[in-house]
Design an enzyme around this catalytic site. Structure first.
Site, PDB file in Angstrom:
ATOM      1  CG  ASP A   1     -64.356  13.853 -27.932  1.00  0.00           C
ATOM      2  OD1 ASP A   1     -64.813  13.621 -29.065  1.00  0.00           O
ATOM      3  OD2 ASP A   1     -64.747  14.785 -27.221  1.00  0.00           O
TER       4      ASP A   1
ATOM      5  CG  ASP B   1     -70.709  15.806 -30.822  1.00  0.00           C
ATOM      6  OD1 ASP B   1     -70.602  14.864 -30.018  1.00  0.00           O
ATOM      7  OD2 ASP B   1     -69.746  16.505 -31.185  1.00  0.00           O
TER       8      ASP B   1
ATOM      9  CD  GLU C   1     -72.339  12.526 -24.651  1.00  0.00           C
ATOM     10  OE1 GLU C   1     -72.117  11.944 -25.719  1.00  0.00           O
ATOM     11  OE2 GLU C   1     -72.111  13.751 -24.468  1.00  0.00           O
TER      12      GLU C   1
END
Length: 760
Positions: A481, A415, A418
């Site tokens: 998400d 995950d 970024e």
């Protein structure tokens, strides 16, 4: 980034210099270098006190031509750089005929007339693909004194632009401003987790801007007849990739930048997670797994999200003893039930973790220019970042993951990656601006290579959120998400199709949506869509995604489509092998499969799953769906209903069906075992023949479940009212003509050739 004020003027403080003509050209056997002043040179004095651009042209592979424009060549190049594992030496050929110089790479040619005003022309097979005109090559300084290199490529009438990564804005990029800059922005904005500086058009070519940092695109926006891209640098490099078909463009692009690994076949089954911030412990896990079994829903992978670790200590890779006191025992018990295990990780180290002090002491964490460790309190208190440019830090981090593999974890959800700072110093001296996008590549590569080493070739698998160019080599990627409503479901599909047109072969999404809680209708429709994706995962944020929370019919829908996906496993594995071998994604935008059908050019609410299945998810409360059917007679795999195109269709579907159409003249293999994704696919395989025309023939490959290759091959032909099937399979098999209720023929073991009646 916009530099002009309308067509005629520049913005305040902006100065632009464009190549105007060719002052000199140097040629070699396989490359040429052009020297272009930024003003017309009429006399010797005009060569003074003015820039001269250097434009190098070469070919890294057949059908690909590179162009690198440089203003000042003495700038320090600190990296990182994209790798080109598929590059070839001497792929281009230069030819000079008087004042005309040409560089050819296979069918693709770059032509320059050195006596004319600045003009580059890219053509193939006698057709001009795109050109670079008077404002197409140059540099700009802005009001803050920053130096930008820019390129412009012409757009023809009706030319449409696709790609640039997993983007959730309108599917066709024309008219959009796109910044290639990793961001954790969800799926409802112009920001993206997976930014890829590669686009392709419906005119037969793609363009890769070879710059790992921020690339700013104006796609028919600042100048409506141009695609403009710019970087804050002294040099700009781009590659033109010829097709002519979209598939061929992707084949060439991924051959150059890397093809996706083949995920293990067990990953094709249904994944279930604990969800994100929900309460869970081993009892919860057992209740979920047991609940799926009690309801007849086969489960393949169980994923444990963040809170398998102790709060405030992510990532220290230590199981929370309050909720998981016996992790090795728990994982062993889950594996006894046939499950694989996925665990959540990210590249951040919280200050409360003991690993923080260790990483700081050993120099494994990213530092600020003053030597202090970079930290912030967003996401985790005092969070630091592992420096994967340091080989020792990479070994340290992956060493922690080895302990998880030792107790039974099979794969990792990698995950984040970024929000990478630019006010830092990297161990290897990398440029912080270029590293912002590239960091995720180092993170995912490190984890994937560890899995390959420990689990073996063909068993490595990620569930990654962020990526840059080349990241397609480390599948699978999921959409990030999203909200829990129909709009979010549609924007997720848009993003996945865009990613597929950017070189990524495998893609997934959170079934039911991540944020919020879906209505039963949204959950059931998203479940259909999710189980007709390359990979299928039930996952949420603050609420669980077990189907019984959404009603008895949700349980039925989940069961039915999970069993369907298991039966389609040999078909999906074959599509996966194609993605691995060619770069063609499993989930394909309609324009990829039907480039000559104008109606397919803008479709983003339906897709092809592999070669032969059209999927049109339902995005409405009442089950109404509108979708486009290409030419020919298509057969609904679930209902047997036939639809003839080309035309638009409006239908209404209950929760147990949707438009899932088999292509005309297709033969789709259905495995006999619907309880698991991996089985002896060739034994008892059912071949479903759909709208097979007289004279049609198809070869069906039953792939291996443990890697590339095949276990059986069937060749099907029709002549008049007779269908002939020949095979090398020694196992029993079946053939069904038409939909699920069509005529079924059962062939015993050893039937190498069969002649069957084809109904009128």
């Amino acid at each position: 980034m916009k530099f002009t004020d309308g067509y005629w003027l520049m913005r305040p403080g902006v100065t632009a210099r464009y190549a105007t003509e060719v002052a000199d050209v140097r040629t070699g056997e396989d490359r040429m270098t052009l020297y272009a002043p930024v003003k017309h040179v009429r006399r010797r004095g005009d060569t003074l006190n003015s820039p001269l651009l250097t434009i190098e042209c070469w070919s890294p592979a057949e059908g690909v031509i590179g162009v690198r424009t440089t203003h000042h060549a003495g700038s320090v190049q600190r990296g990182p750089e994209f790798a080109f594992p598929g590059s070839e030496q001497g792929a281009g050929k230069v030819r000079r005929d008087g004042d005309v110089v040409e560089l050819s790479a296979g069918e693709l040619t770059l032509r320059v007339d050195t006596t004319q005003p600045w003009h580059l022309e890219f053509s193939a097979d006698g057709r001009v693909l795109t050109t670079v005109g008077e404002r197409g090559t140059g540099f700009v300084t802005d009001a803050e004194g920053r130096h930008h290199m820019l390129g412009q490529l012409s757009l023809g009438v009706g030319e449409l632009v696709y790609g640039l990564g997993e983007r959730f804005t309108p599917f066709v990029r024309n008219g959009q401003v796109v910044d290639i800059w990793q961001a954790d922005g969800g799926t409802s904005s112009e920001q993206a987790y997976k930014n890829i500086p590669f686009h392709l058009t419906n005119k037969g070519y793609g363009v890769f801007v070879n710059h790992p940092g921020k690339v700013s695109y104006e796609v028919g926006s600042e100048s409506v007849g141009q695609v403009q891209f710019s970087v804050e640098d002294q040099s700009l490099e781009y590659l033109i990739v010829y097709g002519p078909t979209p598939k061929r463009i992707l084949e060439r692009y991924t051959a150059l930048t890397g093809r996706p690994a083949l995920p293990p076949a067990w990953s094709l089954g249904l994944w279930l997670t604990t969800s994100f911030t929900t309460d869970y412990d081993e009892a919860t896990v057992n209740r979920f797994v047991g609940g799926m079994a009690e309801r007849g829903i086969p489960l393949s992978v169980f994923h444990l999200d963040c809170f398998w670790m102790r709060e405030y200590q992510w990532c220290d890779f230590v199981w929370d003893p309050d909720t998981f006191p016996d992790p090795a025992g728990m994982l062993a018990r889950l594996k006894e039930q046939g499950l694989r295990i996925s665990a959540w990780i990210n590249p951040y180290i919280a200050q409360k973790s003991e690993l923080f002090a260790e990483g700081m002491r050993e120099g494994y964490l990213v530092r600020r220019p003053d030597g202090s460790v970079w930290q912030w309190d967003l996401w985790q208190p005092g969070m630091a970042l592992v420096d994967f440019t340091n080989p020792a830090a990479t070994a340290w981090y992956t060493g922690k993951l080895r302990t998880l593999l030792d107790v039974g974890v099979d794969c990792f959800k990698t995950d984040f990656g970024e929000r990478i700072p630019t006010d830092v110093v990297w161990h290897d001296g990398s440029d912080p601006e270029r590293m912002h996008n590239y960091y995720t590549h180092l993170f995912n590569r490190a984890v994937f290579e560890l899995l390959t080493e420990v689990r073996g070739e063909g068993e490595a698998l990620l569930f990654a959120r962020s990526a840059t160019a080349g990241g397609q080599q480390y599948p699978v990627h999921w959409g990030g998400d999203c909200e829990s409503h129909f709009n979010a479901m549609a924007e997720s599909l848009r993003g996945g199709l865009s990613l597929g047109l950017s070189g990524f072969g495998f893609w997934s999404h959170d079934i039911g949506g991540f944020e919020g809680t879906p209505t039963p209708a949204v959950f059931k429709r998203w479940t259909q869509f999710g189980l007709l994706s390359s990979h299928s995962r039930l996952h949420g944020s603050k609420s669980y995604r077990v189907p019984w929370d959404f009603g008895d019919e949700a349980v039925d829908v989940t069961r039915e489509f999970t069993l369907l996906k298991h039966r389609l496993a040999p078909y999906l594995q074959r599509a996966s092998q194609q993605a691995h071998a060619t770069g063609i994604p499993v989930m394909r935008a309609m324009v990829l499969e039907f480039p000559d059908d104008p109606a397919a050019a803008t479709l983003d609410r339906q897709y092809m799953l592999g070669d032969d299945l059209l999927v049109a998810p339902v995005f409405t409360e009442d089950g109404t769906v509108e979708y486009y059917v290409p030419e020919g007679t298509w057969t609904n795999v679930l209902t047997g209903q036939q639809v003839t195109g080309p035309r638009w269709v409006r239908e209404q579907h209950g929760f147990h069906t949707l438009p899932l159409l088999a292509r005309p003249d297709s033969v789709i293999p259905f495995g006999a075992d619907d309880q698991r994704p991996v089985s002896a696919w060739a034994e008892g395989v059912e071949l479903r023949v759909h709208a097979f025309a007289d004279g049609a023939e198809r070869t069906v490959v039953i792939p291996r479940s443990d890697g590339p290759g095949e276990t059986a091959r069937f060749h099907v032909t029709r002549s008049g009212d007779r269908l002939t099937v020949t095979t090398d399979s020694p196992l029993p098999w079946q053939l069904r003509i038409g939909g699920p209720d069509g005529t079924l023929h059962t062939q015993p073991a050893g039937t190498s050739e069969a002649h069957l009646p084809y109904p009128a």
